[in-house]
Design a protein around this motif. Structure first.
Motif, short mmCIF file in Angstrom:
data_model
loop_
_atom_site.label_atom_id
_atom_site.label_comp_id
_atom_site.label_asym_id
_atom_site.label_seq_id
_atom_site.Cartn_x
_atom_site.Cartn_y
_atom_site.Cartn_z
N UNK A 154 -4.64 -0.28 -1.63
CA UNK A 154 -3.26 -0.15 -2.48
C UNK A 154 -2.80 1.20 -2.55
N UNK A 155 -3.80 2.32 -2.43
CA UNK A 155 -3.09 3.50 -2.35
C UNK A 155 -4.08 4.54 -1.81
N UNK A 156 -3.21 5.06 -0.78
CA UNK A 156 -4.17 6.11 -0.07
C UNK A 156 -3.66 7.51 -0.21
N UNK A 157 -4.41 8.50 -0.78
CA UNK A 157 -4.05 9.75 -1.18
C UNK A 157 -5.04 10.87 -0.11
N UNK B 213 0.88 -1.04 0.03
CA UNK B 213 0.14 0.03 0.18
C UNK B 213 0.86 1.22 -0.09
N UNK B 214 0.41 2.20 -0.84
CA UNK B 214 1.27 3.52 -0.70
C UNK B 214 0.47 4.57 -0.09
N UNK B 215 1.02 5.42 0.37
CA UNK B 215 0.33 6.62 0.99
C UNK B 215 1.03 7.72 0.03
N UNK B 216 0.16 8.28 -0.97
CA UNK B 216 0.58 9.13 -1.82
C UNK B 216 0.42 10.51 -1.62
N UNK B 217 1.63 11.34 -1.67
CA UNK B 217 1.72 12.75 -1.02
C UNK B 217 2.42 13.68 -2.20
N UNK B 218 2.07 13.02 -3.45
CA UNK B 218 2.51 14.16 -4.66
C UNK B 218 3.97 14.14 -4.81
N UNK B 219 4.77 13.28 -4.23
CA UNK B 219 6.28 13.26 -4.26
C UNK B 219 6.88 12.21 -5.06
N UNK B 220 7.90 12.36 -5.73
CA UNK B 220 8.78 11.58 -6.53
C UNK B 220 8.93 10.10 -6.00
N UNK B 221 9.14 10.09 -4.42
CA UNK B 221 9.58 8.94 -3.85
C UNK B 221 8.04 7.83 -4.04
N UNK B 222 6.73 8.38 -3.84
CA UNK B 222 5.61 7.76 -4.10
C UNK B 222 5.45 7.58 -5.58
N UNK B 223 5.90 8.12 -6.52
CA UNK B 223 5.58 8.00 -7.96
C UNK B 223 6.53 6.79 -8.16
N UNK B 224 7.68 6.75 -7.90
CA UNK B 224 8.67 5.53 -7.86
C UNK B 224 7.97 4.26 -7.32
N UNK B 225 7.66 4.33 -6.00
CA UNK B 225 6.92 3.37 -5.30
C UNK B 225 5.83 2.91 -6.15
N UNK B 226 4.90 3.63 -6.87
CA UNK B 226 3.74 3.33 -7.74
C UNK B 226 4.32 2.79 -8.95
N UNK B 227 5.15 3.20 -9.64
CA UNK B 227 5.75 2.59 -10.95
C UNK B 227 6.16 1.02 -10.62
#
Length: 106
Positions: free
Chosen positions: A83-86, A1-15
């Motif tokens: 899977x993703x929390x924003x 699960x990803x906590x999405x905060x609009x950062x590059x780290x989260x984008x890489x995790x999502x990819x």
């Protein structure tokens, strides 16, 4: 699960998660079409001995759900796998669907 905060780290995790899920999907589609893994591929796979079925906890959301396509209103609902929390964007994505986030009790 990803906590999405609009950062590059989260984008890489999502990819990375997308890549893992795509690989799983490709394998399941192949098996569904009768294309089982080759002996060579299985020989490269890790071995698990003395195995048995088990369960483990998964992250999900619990709360008062309304507007669900099957449940309608569920005063004590639990979602499928999260899977993703924003929270800043006001949404969550579970295995099954998007949810709009209302108030948070934490």
């Amino acid at each position: 699960m990803i906590i999405y905060r609009d950062g590059q780290h989260e984008i890489h995790q999502l990819q990375r998660m997308i890549q893992k899920l795509q690989t799983l999907l490709d394998d399941l589609v192949a098996i569904g079409e009768g294309d089982l893994p080759s002996q060579d591929r299985l020989e490269e796979a890790p071995l698990i001995d003395n195995w048995h079925l088990a369960t483990r906890q998964i992250v999900c959301l619990r709360g008062e759900i309304s507007g669900h396509p099957r449940l309608g209103y569920a005063p004590h609902g639990i979602t499928s796998d999260l899977w993703l929390l924003a929270p800043q964007r006001g949404f969550a994505r579970t295995m099954s669907r998007y949810y709009r986030l209302g108030t948070n009790t934490e």
